[in-house]
Design a protein around this motif. Structure first.
Motif, PDB file in Angstrom:
ATOM      1  N   GLY A   7       0.836  -1.190   0.000  1.00  0.00           N
ATOM      2  CA  GLY A   7       0.000   0.000   0.000  1.00  0.00           C
ATOM      3  C   GLY A   7       0.869   1.237   0.000  1.00  0.00           C
ATOM      4  O   GLY A   7       2.083   1.157   0.213  1.00  0.00           O
ATOM      5  N   LYS A  32      -0.673  -0.088   6.262  1.00  0.00           N
ATOM      6  CA  LYS A  32      -0.346  -1.483   5.951  1.00  0.00           C
ATOM      7  C   LYS A  32       0.459  -2.147   7.065  1.00  0.00           C
ATOM      8  O   LYS A  32       0.260  -3.333   7.351  1.00  0.00           O
ATOM      9  CB  LYS A  32       0.404  -1.590   4.623  1.00  0.00           C
ATOM     10  CG  LYS A  32       1.795  -0.988   4.619  1.00  0.00           C
ATOM     11  CD  LYS A  32       2.473  -1.159   3.272  1.00  0.00           C
ATOM     12  CE  LYS A  32       3.852  -0.559   3.322  1.00  0.00           C
ATOM     13  NZ  LYS A  32       4.736  -1.165   4.347  1.00  0.00           N
ATOM     14  N   THR A  89      -1.671 -11.306  -1.782  1.00  0.00           N
ATOM     15  CA  THR A  89      -1.208  -9.947  -1.528  1.00  0.00           C
ATOM     16  C   THR A  89      -2.407  -9.102  -1.119  1.00  0.00           C
ATOM     17  O   THR A  89      -3.391  -8.995  -1.871  1.00  0.00           O
ATOM     18  CB  THR A  89      -0.544  -9.341  -2.775  1.00  0.00           C
ATOM     19  OG1 THR A  89       0.630 -10.103  -3.106  1.00  0.00           O
ATOM     20  CG2 THR A  89      -0.144  -7.894  -2.527  1.00  0.00           C
ATOM     21  N   LEU A 107      -3.629  -5.452  -0.481  1.00  0.00           N
ATOM     22  CA  LEU A 107      -3.305  -4.045  -0.733  1.00  0.00           C
ATOM     23  C   LEU A 107      -4.184  -3.175   0.144  1.00  0.00           C
ATOM     24  O   LEU A 107      -5.410  -3.198   0.024  1.00  0.00           O
ATOM     25  CB  LEU A 107      -3.500  -3.694  -2.208  1.00  0.00           C
ATOM     26  CG  LEU A 107      -2.961  -2.314  -2.599  1.00  0.00           C
ATOM     27  CD1 LEU A 107      -2.391  -2.339  -4.011  1.00  0.00           C
ATOM     28  CD2 LEU A 107      -4.021  -1.221  -2.477  1.00  0.00           C
ATOM     29  N   TYR A 111      -3.567   1.063  -5.956  1.00  0.00           N
ATOM     30  CA  TYR A 111      -4.225  -0.204  -6.281  1.00  0.00           C
ATOM     31  C   TYR A 111      -4.220  -0.450  -7.790  1.00  0.00           C
ATOM     32  O   TYR A 111      -3.862  -1.546  -8.251  1.00  0.00           O
ATOM     33  CB  TYR A 111      -5.651  -0.205  -5.743  1.00  0.00           C
ATOM     34  CG  TYR A 111      -6.581  -1.134  -6.489  1.00  0.00           C
ATOM     35  CD1 TYR A 111      -6.458  -2.520  -6.359  1.00  0.00           C
ATOM     36  CD2 TYR A 111      -7.568  -0.622  -7.341  1.00  0.00           C
ATOM     37  CE1 TYR A 111      -7.306  -3.373  -7.060  1.00  0.00           C
ATOM     38  CE2 TYR A 111      -8.420  -1.469  -8.035  1.00  0.00           C
ATOM     39  CZ  TYR A 111      -8.274  -2.843  -7.894  1.00  0.00           C
ATOM     40  OH  TYR A 111      -9.101  -3.684  -8.595  1.00  0.00           O
ATOM     41  N   TYR A 125      -0.685  -1.267  -8.992  1.00  0.00           N
ATOM     42  CA  TYR A 125      -0.254  -2.592  -8.556  1.00  0.00           C
ATOM     43  C   TYR A 125      -0.958  -3.674  -9.374  1.00  0.00           C
ATOM     44  O   TYR A 125      -0.328  -4.643  -9.828  1.00  0.00           O
ATOM     45  CB  TYR A 125      -0.555  -2.785  -7.070  1.00  0.00           C
ATOM     46  CG  TYR A 125       0.424  -3.693  -6.365  1.00  0.00           C
ATOM     47  CD1 TYR A 125       1.440  -3.173  -5.564  1.00  0.00           C
ATOM     48  CD2 TYR A 125       0.346  -5.071  -6.508  1.00  0.00           C
ATOM     49  CE1 TYR A 125       2.345  -3.999  -4.925  1.00  0.00           C
ATOM     50  CE2 TYR A 125       1.253  -5.908  -5.873  1.00  0.00           C
ATOM     51  CZ  TYR A 125       2.243  -5.363  -5.081  1.00  0.00           C
ATOM     52  OH  TYR A 125       3.143  -6.189  -4.462  1.00  0.00           O
ATOM     53  N   LEU A 183      -4.601 -10.809  -5.602  1.00  0.00           N
ATOM     54  CA  LEU A 183      -4.621  -9.476  -4.999  1.00  0.00           C
ATOM     55  C   LEU A 183      -6.012  -9.152  -4.473  1.00  0.00           C
ATOM     56  O   LEU A 183      -7.003  -9.290  -5.182  1.00  0.00           O
ATOM     57  CB  LEU A 183      -4.209  -8.440  -6.044  1.00  0.00           C
ATOM     58  CG  LEU A 183      -4.205  -6.971  -5.606  1.00  0.00           C
ATOM     59  CD1 LEU A 183      -3.097  -6.721  -4.586  1.00  0.00           C
ATOM     60  CD2 LEU A 183      -4.019  -6.060  -6.824  1.00  0.00           C
TER      61      LEU A 183
END
Length: 326
Positions: free
Chosen positions: A7, A13, A181, A183, A195, A198, A209
């Motif tokens: 993040g 995070k 992962t 985020l 976001y 990524y 994700l």
């Protein structure tokens, strides 16, 4: 299970990764936590004071030992001097596991006592005065990537990595090393831009994700994130008096975490656990080799003076069924 929290800076995070670690430890699960963020805040978020956090051994400073241990008797690696951050394991390499004792843990990991148990914590180490102007932070996170390349973990093991902020992790293959992962995104334009970036970068690599909405103040914030992230929005987290007390250095017993936030952590774990059935060790190994060959061509061959492509064992696939290290 290998789980990353990413993040933008200030998204929360590290706080959320520390809460997730506490949640896992409280359930009795074995957990290895790794702080791969340049700001090195995970230790304090887990309850260490400044002196204790500063005393944690840096993985980057133990890189020769890490390489020597992981190299094992792999005949394709002439010396530890020819190992780089992306060097993949092969026949004869010494693999590592979450629950075992080994030389890497002895040198780099320290137990941190939490409610109901303890977590094994490793850190990359902070950016120092000696690094200013001459070193890239990814030279430190390279120790994490090399370690994860040689890690064999099962469905009841947890490795939680607090990653560097933003999209910096895409400077290496580290972003492909995880089963899930998370985020962490605030309900702001800047929060969702990380976001989108990524997701775009990770699109072609099969990265699982999910978005965790943080600092949520009302339904409008949830609606905003849902409109931007769609089904990728897994769960949201609101204000927490427990977290505020923790940030003041006086965390209550973890069982007193607000019920809604505790349910959110359970949702995160369920989502991470569900990825186990989707594991593809062949793809995982193939991606490892892909980034190794790219790094070898870009800089590794010139720096080491050898053809690093020769380190790739074409018949080797990392997996849980491999023999225990010796």
């Amino acid at each position: 299970m290998k789980i990353a929290f990413v993040g933008k800076g200030g998204s929360g995070k590290t706080t959320l990764s520390s809460l997730f670690i506490r949640h896992l430890v409280a359930s009795g699960a074995p957990v290895l936590a790794i702080d791969a963020d340049i700001n090195q805040h995970l230790g304090p978020a887990l309850g260490l004071d400044e002196a204790q956090a500063a005393a944690l051994p840096a993985m980057g400073e133990q890189l020769p030992l890490i390489k020597d241990h992981l190299r094992g008797s792999n005949p394709r690696i002439a010396s530890t001097a020819t190992m780089i951050k992306t060097t993949p394991p092969g026949e004869g390499s010494r693999l590592v596991r979450v629950r075992e004792p080994n030389a890497v843990y002895d040198a780099c990991a320290r137990p941190v006592e939490l409610d109901g148990g303890a977590v094994r914590l490793m850190v990359t180490g902070p950016f120092t005065d000696a690094d200013l102007g001459v070193a890239c932070y990814h030279s430190k996170t390279g120790a994490v990537e090399l370690f994860l390349n040689h890690l064999v973990d099962g469905p009841d093991d947890y490795v939680v990595v607090d990653m560097t902020a933003g999209s910096d992790s895409f400077a290496s293959g580290l972003f492909t090393r995880f089963d899930m992962t998370f985020l962490v995104a605030e309900p702001t334009r800047k929060g969702v831009s990380v976001y989108r970036q990524y997701k775009e970068y990770a699109r072609d690599f099969g990265v699982a994700l999910k978005v965790v909405g943080n600092k949520i103040q009302g339904q409008d914030d949830i609606d905003f994130l849902r409109a931007e992230a769609g089904d990728d929005l897994l769960v949201t987290v609101g204000h927490s008096d427990w977290v505020r007390a923790m940030e003041k250095g006086r965390p209550p017993r973890f069982g007193l975490l607000e019920e809604g936030n505790a349910r959110s952590l359970q949702t995160l774990r369920a989502a991470a656990d569900a990825t186990y059935e989707l594991r593809d060790w062949e793809r995982y190994t193939r991606q490892m080799v892909h980034f190794h060959l790219r790094n070898a061509e870009a800089w590794g061959n010139e720096r080491t003076g050898v053809d690093l492509a020769a380190q790739v064992d074409p018949g080797f696939v990392l997996g849980e069924g491999l023999a225990a290290p010796v």
